[in-house]
Scaffold this active site. Structure first.
Site, mmCIF file in Angstrom:
data_model
loop_
_atom_site.group_PDB
_atom_site.id
_atom_site.type_symbol
_atom_site.label_atom_id
_atom_site.label_comp_id
_atom_site.label_asym_id
_atom_site.label_seq_id
_atom_site.Cartn_x
_atom_site.Cartn_y
_atom_site.Cartn_z
ATOM 1 N N LYS A 18 0.835 -1.214 0.000
ATOM 2 C CA LYS A 18 0.000 0.000 0.000
ATOM 3 C C LYS A 18 0.864 1.255 0.000
ATOM 4 O O LYS A 18 1.994 1.265 0.513
ATOM 5 C CB LYS A 18 -0.983 0.028 1.175
ATOM 6 N N ALA A 105 9.875 -3.197 6.435
ATOM 7 C CA ALA A 105 10.003 -1.960 7.243
ATOM 8 C C ALA A 105 10.160 -0.740 6.350
ATOM 9 O O ALA A 105 10.923 0.171 6.640
ATOM 10 C CB ALA A 105 11.174 -2.056 8.227
ATOM 11 N N GLY A 106 9.419 -0.725 5.254
ATOM 12 C CA GLY A 106 9.569 0.355 4.274
ATOM 13 C C GLY A 106 8.430 1.348 4.253
ATOM 14 O O GLY A 106 8.424 2.277 3.460
ATOM 15 N N GLY A 107 7.420 1.147 5.118
ATOM 16 C CA GLY A 107 6.266 2.040 5.087
ATOM 17 C C GLY A 107 5.285 1.676 4.001
ATOM 18 O O GLY A 107 4.485 2.496 3.570
ATOM 19 N N MET A 108 5.319 0.403 3.542
ATOM 20 C CA MET A 108 4.392 -0.046 2.499
ATOM 21 C C MET A 108 3.495 -1.183 2.979
ATOM 22 O O MET A 108 2.898 -1.892 2.174
ATOM 23 C CB MET A 108 5.162 -0.471 1.253
ATOM 24 N N ALA A 109 3.410 -1.351 4.293
ATOM 25 C CA ALA A 109 2.481 -2.307 4.921
ATOM 26 C C ALA A 109 2.768 -3.761 4.574
ATOM 27 O O ALA A 109 1.840 -4.579 4.534
ATOM 28 C CB ALA A 109 1.023 -1.956 4.595
ATOM 29 N N GLY A 110 4.034 -4.106 4.346
ATOM 30 C CA GLY A 110 4.372 -5.497 4.023
ATOM 31 C C GLY A 110 3.911 -6.473 5.094
ATOM 32 O O GLY A 110 3.287 -7.494 4.790
ATOM 33 N N GLY A 111 4.187 -6.165 6.353
ATOM 34 C CA GLY A 111 3.783 -7.058 7.447
ATOM 35 C C GLY A 111 2.262 -7.144 7.566
ATOM 36 O O GLY A 111 1.702 -8.220 7.792
ATOM 37 N N SER A 112 1.593 -6.009 7.375
ATOM 38 C CA SER A 112 0.130 -5.988 7.486
ATOM 39 C C SER A 112 -0.510 -6.753 6.335
ATOM 40 O O SER A 112 -1.534 -7.417 6.509
ATOM 41 C CB SER A 112 -0.380 -4.544 7.470
ATOM 42 N N ASP A 145 -3.385 -1.112 9.532
ATOM 43 C CA ASP A 145 -3.477 -1.168 8.071
ATOM 44 C C ASP A 145 -4.099 -2.466 7.567
ATOM 45 O O ASP A 145 -4.347 -2.616 6.372
ATOM 46 C CB ASP A 145 -2.069 -1.082 7.445
HETATM 47 O O1 C5P Z 1 -1.376 -0.504 14.138
HETATM 48 P P1 C5P Z 1 0.070 -0.781 13.919
HETATM 49 O O2 C5P Z 1 0.570 -1.901 14.779
HETATM 50 O O3 C5P Z 1 0.443 -0.968 12.482
HETATM 51 O O4 C5P Z 1 0.842 0.518 14.385
HETATM 52 C C1 C5P Z 1 2.219 0.512 14.620
HETATM 53 C C2 C5P Z 1 2.576 1.711 15.459
HETATM 54 O O5 C5P Z 1 2.401 2.900 14.704
HETATM 55 C C3 C5P Z 1 1.718 1.901 16.690
HETATM 56 O O6 C5P Z 1 2.221 1.181 17.769
HETATM 57 C C4 C5P Z 1 1.811 3.411 16.921
HETATM 58 O O7 C5P Z 1 3.040 3.734 17.533
HETATM 59 C C5 C5P Z 1 1.874 3.946 15.502
HETATM 60 N N1 C5P Z 1 0.538 4.333 15.001
HETATM 61 C C6 C5P Z 1 -0.060 5.463 15.518
HETATM 62 N N2 C5P Z 1 -1.304 5.842 15.050
HETATM 63 C C7 C5P Z 1 -1.926 5.129 14.089
HETATM 64 C C8 C5P Z 1 -1.328 3.972 13.540
HETATM 65 C C9 C5P Z 1 -0.078 3.598 14.028
HETATM 66 O O8 C5P Z 1 0.486 6.138 16.381
HETATM 67 N N3 C5P Z 1 -3.123 5.531 13.641
#
Ligand code: C5P
Length: 302
Positions: A18, A105-112, A145
């Protein structure tokens, strides 16, 4: 004649990465998350998630074809299997295989997206018959995500990103994606934003973004791309500025850090333009890898 053992049953899902075309971040909430208004957009960089049944009582196992991804119960995909097993009252006797095409860990939601793919694939393998909405509720507990990754397409996300509304978007958008050698921690990027911008307003996606999507107008969308996390990502990784500049100098319509970074994405006109911008960024030597993608796309069972 000896009885032939049936092959274990398996299901594979091709799961997109994403981008956030817009990512507006509000104040930190009491639960530690931030209120968001974001436009999620699924693009054609994929992980393949394959779930294979294992003998009764043998539990969950996980393999991944790249280093640096946890292969134990801390992986979101593993947790997805456990969560779905509890939901439908069975044991999570399954092997999960992750084949990564999305930067980690690139900000592209790979893990999600791996988590989302595991929920979708196991819903088939175990013939749970859960509706997509229920899978999204289960996914929301695992990551903000994940509900979007189950749906794909182009969607407005509010709340902490888990409340979705489809966005009217015309046509296909072409992107160039530049990855970095090492990842950024999402919580650290959010914390940095709180430090450098202590007084946040209620988040709202600009009308310019929504209008450009409705019209399928790449030029207008390029000008309207917005990411509140970008200044925080640039504070933590100042040389990302050079990556963004390399794309803009190569005539990209717009340049933005993807989500919490460090991946940078560039909107371009079409395939030919994508190739020009890809080659120019690669030649500048500021990115680890540069690839092309289109969106919106959706998860797909193989
Ligand atoms: O939901 P997720 O586990 O992907 O979020 C990872 C981290 O990103 C959270 O622990 C939080 O520090 C930050 N986050 C946030 N606000 C959001 C989504 C993520 O602060 N709406």
């Amino acid at each position: 004649m000896a009885a032939v053992e049936p092959l274990p049953r398996k299901v594979s899902m091709r799961m997109p990465a994403k981008l956030n075309i817009a990512l507006r971040v509000g104040p930190a909430r009491a639960d530690g998350f931030h209120e968001l208004a974001t436009v999620f957009h699924a693009v054609s960089l994929y992980d393949v998630v394959t779930v294979t049944e294992r003998p009764q009582g043998s539990g969950t196992s996980l393999t991944c074809d790249v280093d640096g991804v946890p292969t134990d119960a801390s992986n979101l995909a593993w947790r997805a299997a456990e969560r779905l097993a509890v939901e439908v009252g069975r044991m999570a006797d399954v092997h999960i295989m992750l084949e990564k095409g999305i930067p980690t860990a690139g900000g592209m939601a790979g893990g999600s997206t791996d988590c989302a793919g595991t929920l979708l694939a196991l819903n088939e393998l175990w013939q749970c018959g859960l509706p997509r909405e229920r899978l999204q509720e289960l996914g929301a507990d695992l990551g903000s995500d994940v509900p979007f990754c189950i749906a794909g397409g182009t969607q407005l996300g509010t709340g902490r990103g888990e409340v979705l509304t489809p966005v009217l978007a015309r046509g296909t958008f072409h992107w160039v994606i530049a990855t970095a050698t090492s990842g950024l921690s999402t919580p650290e990027v959010f914390r940095t934003l709180d430090r450098i911008r202590p007084d946040a307003d209620e988040p709202r996606v600009s009308e310019a973004v929504m209008a450009a999507l409705r019209a399928g107008d790449a030029r207008a969308l390029g000008r309207a791309l917005e990411n509140d996390l970008q200044p925080a990502a640039l504070t933590l990784r100042p040389n990302l500025r050079r990556v963004l500049e390399a794309g803009l100098e190569a005539s990209a319509l717009g340049a933005i850090v993807s989500g919490s970074g460090p991946t940078c994405v560039f909107l371009v006109r079409d395939d030919d333009h994508a190739l020009d911008v890809q080659v120019a960024i690669a030649a500048s030597g500021v990115a680890q890898d540069v690839v092309r993608a289109v969106g919106p796309v959706r998860p797909h069972q193989l």
